[in-house]
Design an enzyme around this catalytic site. Structure first.
Site, mmCIF file in Angstrom:
data_model
loop_
_atom_site.group_PDB
_atom_site.id
_atom_site.type_symbol
_atom_site.label_atom_id
_atom_site.label_comp_id
_atom_site.label_asym_id
_atom_site.label_seq_id
_atom_site.Cartn_x
_atom_site.Cartn_y
_atom_site.Cartn_z
ATOM 1 N N ASP A 94 3.141 -12.057 -5.170
ATOM 2 C CA ASP A 94 3.843 -11.033 -4.602
ATOM 3 C C ASP A 94 3.275 -9.710 -5.143
ATOM 4 O O ASP A 94 2.406 -9.762 -6.551
ATOM 5 C CB ASP A 94 4.533 -10.791 -4.723
ATOM 6 C CG ASP A 94 5.459 -10.770 -3.271
ATOM 7 O OD1 ASP A 94 5.222 -9.618 -2.317
ATOM 8 O OD2 ASP A 94 6.930 -11.151 -2.173
ATOM 9 N N ASP A 108 5.807 -9.282 6.089
ATOM 10 C CA ASP A 108 6.210 -10.481 5.672
ATOM 11 C C ASP A 108 6.173 -11.168 7.107
ATOM 12 O O ASP A 108 7.551 -10.289 8.481
ATOM 13 C CB ASP A 108 7.423 -10.914 4.971
ATOM 14 C CG ASP A 108 7.149 -10.678 3.746
ATOM 15 O OD1 ASP A 108 5.678 -10.234 3.283
ATOM 16 O OD2 ASP A 108 8.115 -10.433 3.328
#
Length: 409
Positions: A157, A218
């Site tokens: 990430d 996301d």
């Protein structure tokens, strides 16, 4: 509509300089914890749903016993919230001792014993998105640690980091993974953070250094989230679709199927569209409580075959009229420069009854004079043979799809 010849050229161009670690020759398939379990660390009050070795061992068991592994879903991956809040005295990452008392080497060994691959999450930053230790200033050590634990798949990430340093940092960590000598699939969030920061994306570098990458926001457990991702991919397909191919894939994020936010029709739509997009198929669902209709969607062999097609050409939205969209993906079998096709007719409408849609084979790029054998991949029906000059009629439910395969005759 972009012709298939042009698409084929772009596909070949994208392959030049591609990451060649021999991995992810088709889109990765498996299970990822985040969407269903998030950062639930309360193993005292919620032991069945907290991020713990018990969750990942139980999931590994179910991947095998419920038939997912046999269909190609072969990764069991942790996401955020697995580490302890501090590194150990030697600077190494360590799992939370209460939730992972056996350690991650033993957890990886257990997952491997089931014939599955072991995935892990970390962050190119000072901390992960949930505030656990990130990899900055420890990249080489962390890569070696992951290899020692038997990790096969790393999702990196990008919280708590400077996006302007990612063009150097993501490749650097990838190089450390490669230097371990262990084959590790590398999933990057790199282009998503650049996009969100307004920084120009160097796709050549992304393709060279990552096996898959996130492009957009996301996913969350809602139909609005799914359609926003689909719309982004359709609206920006000329930029992003050519970058996909064996070993390097665009990643629209996890499958929500079997959770709480999607209806049955919407779940079928996500599975079909993710297959046409050559997306990684990473389930994020409680495999113990999933009901049979949703399990059947995830285990549809014909749709999985489209997703895993060896050509690795990402599909495109070739028509958009009102709420009705048509997406096509060239697939095998082929003959010379002619392709078979997977076709998804997608109804983004949310009211009324089914919509009647007329398909013209020639307008969809299907010119094979001998015709195409057509099958419905959800109904498992052979519909018949159609030539390029013929039209084809379907009904598509609101928030639903009709998924068809047109094989060269």
């Amino acid at each position: 509509m972009r012709g298939i010849t042009a698409l084929g050229v772009l596909f070949l161009v994208a392959m030049v300089g591609a990451l060649e670690n021999g991995l992810a020759r088709t889109p990765p398939m498996g299970w990822l914890a985040w969407q269903r379990y998030r950062c639930n660390t309360d193993c005292v009050n919620d032991p069945d749903n907290c991020i713990s070795e018990q969750l990942f061992m139980k999931t590994a068991d179910l991947m095998v016993s419920e038939g997912y592994l046999a269909l190609g879903y072969d990764v069991v991956s942790m996401d955020d919230c697995w580490p302890a809040r501090e590194r150990d005295a030697d600077g190494k990452l360590q799992p939370d001792a209460e939730r992972f008392p056996s350690g991650l080497k033993k957890l990886g060994d257990y997952i491997h014993s089931k014939g599955l691959k072991f995935g892990i999450y970390e962050d190119y930053g000072t901390h992960t998105c949930a505030g656990y230790p990130g990899i900055l200033e420890h990249m080489e050590l962390d890569a070696q640690t992951f290899a020692e634990w038997g990790v096969d798949y790393v999702k990196l990430d990008g919280c708590y980091s400077d996006p302007h340093t990612m063009d150097q940092g993501y490749p650097e960590f990838g190089s450390y993974l490669n230097k371990t000598g262990r084959p590790i699939v590398y999933s990057c969030s790199w282009p998503d953070y650049l996009r969100a920061s307004g920084i120009k994306i160097n796709w050549t570098a992304i393709i060279e250094h990552c096996n898959l990458w996130r492009n957009y926001n996301d996913i969350s457990d809602s139909w609005g989230s799914v359609t926003s991702i689909v719309n982004y991919y359709g609206d920006n397909q000329d930029e992003i679709a050519p970058n996909a191919g064996p070993g390097h894939w665009n990643d629209p994020d996890m499958l929500l199927i079997g959770n709480f936010g999607l209806s049955y029709e919407q779940s079928r739509a996500q599975m079909a569209l993710w297959a046409v997009l050559a997306s990684p198929l990473l389930m994020s669902v409680d495999l113990q409580s999933i009901t049979p209709p949703y399990k059947e969607i995830l285990q549809n062999k014909d749709i999985i075959a489209v997703n895993q097609d060896p050509l690795g050409i990402q599909g495109r939205r070739v028509s958009k009229k009102g709420n009705i969209e048509i997406w096509t993906r060239p697939v095998t079998p082929t003959s010379g420069d002619e392709y078979s096709y997977a076709v998804v007719v997608f109804n983004q409408g949310n009211g009324g009854g089914p919509s009647n849609v007329t398909l013209s084979l020639k307008s969809l790029g299907m010119t094979h004079s001998a015709g195409y054998l057509v099958s419905d991949l959800y109904e498992h029906e052979d519909i018949g043979k159609f030539t390029p000059d013929q039209h084809f009629y379907v009904k598509v439910n609101p928030s639903g799809v009709k998924m068809l395969r047109f094989n060269l005759s």
